[in-house]
Write an enzyme that holds these catalytic residues in place. Sequence first.
Site, PDB file in Angstrom:
ATOM      1  NE  ARG A 143      -4.262  -1.628  -0.090  1.00  0.00           N
ATOM      2  CZ  ARG A 143      -4.258  -2.590  -0.707  1.00  0.00           C
ATOM      3  NH1 ARG A 143      -3.008  -3.004  -1.671  1.00  0.00           N
ATOM      4  NH2 ARG A 143      -5.254  -3.685  -0.761  1.00  0.00           N
ATOM      5  CG  HIS A 190      -2.221  -1.038  -8.236  1.00  0.00           C
ATOM      6  ND1 HIS A 190      -2.780  -0.262  -7.293  1.00  0.00           N
ATOM      7  CD2 HIS A 190      -2.202  -2.161  -7.804  1.00  0.00           C
ATOM      8  CE1 HIS A 190      -3.327  -0.837  -6.346  1.00  0.00           C
ATOM      9  NE2 HIS A 190      -2.853  -2.031  -6.587  1.00  0.00           N
TER      10      HIS A 190
END
Length: 302
Positions: free
Chosen positions: A217, A265
């Site tokens: 994250r 990502h």
Amino acid sequence: MQVLFAAPESMWEEWSAPLVSACPEMQLKREGEPAGFDAIIYAPGGEIEDLSPYRNARLVQSLWAGVERIIGNPTLTQPLARMVDPGLAQGMSEYCTGWAMRGHLEMDRYAQDGIWRNGQIPPLASERRITILGMGELGRATGRMLAGIGFPVTGWSASGRPVEGIEVLGASDLDRALERAEILVTLLPDTAATRGLMNADRFARLPEGAWLINPGRGTLLDEDALIAALDFGRLGHAVLDVFRTEPLPPDHPFWKHPRITVTPHIAADTRPETAAPVVAENLRRAMSGQPILNLVDRVKGY
């Protein structure tokens, strides 16, 4: 079994057929009378924000491993399950292992410039220590793959729960885990306890020249402290796949920093073919009153 597909419209074509194939007793719908639904399949970005009318739903099954986008929703009263998908774990393990090997073998030093650098030989995997922060499903899978190559792997988690073949340190031993991390892999969830965890003090604990791989994250990192650690040589390189703002703005300093590699990502994704059987199993469990797999702890946030 009436199930609402509460996810972005763009996901319907990719997900509907695998889900129905895995759970043919389900009637999967994109709309309908809220009180008539027995369960909800959820992904952020759909039209449903108020979950209170879905009072008869026995399960909200997330299609994402991370649940930070829904767990704070005050209308969520139904049991929430996060996605633990074999394909997701495999993809994450491969991503982390690939970048760890690139850092370990120092592949970038061999510039194609006509200079013969045969005196620059990397150590063996057994001589390069790796620490993984976060020993959930993804951390365990990644640790097993790296240990299988021969790396000495140390895991760290708040609970310190044992993992076969890997030494796992608990909450009070974070500094010790970082001091071992010639390559640091961060796979922690986004919670109040993990935000900004990797700050200047924690970066200073790492061995000089350590590599950081963060597909966990973006909120785990103090961005200014990260850049300072790279500029001053405490960190050798950072591979970053997740960010506080996504897409990462074109003018963000990460893009141009010579010691940062940005990936968009893509470290791991939930694949409908491998995730649909997981959803089907949990739907059947919820309908029959059996324990739900990967149930989210609302207090912990994962």
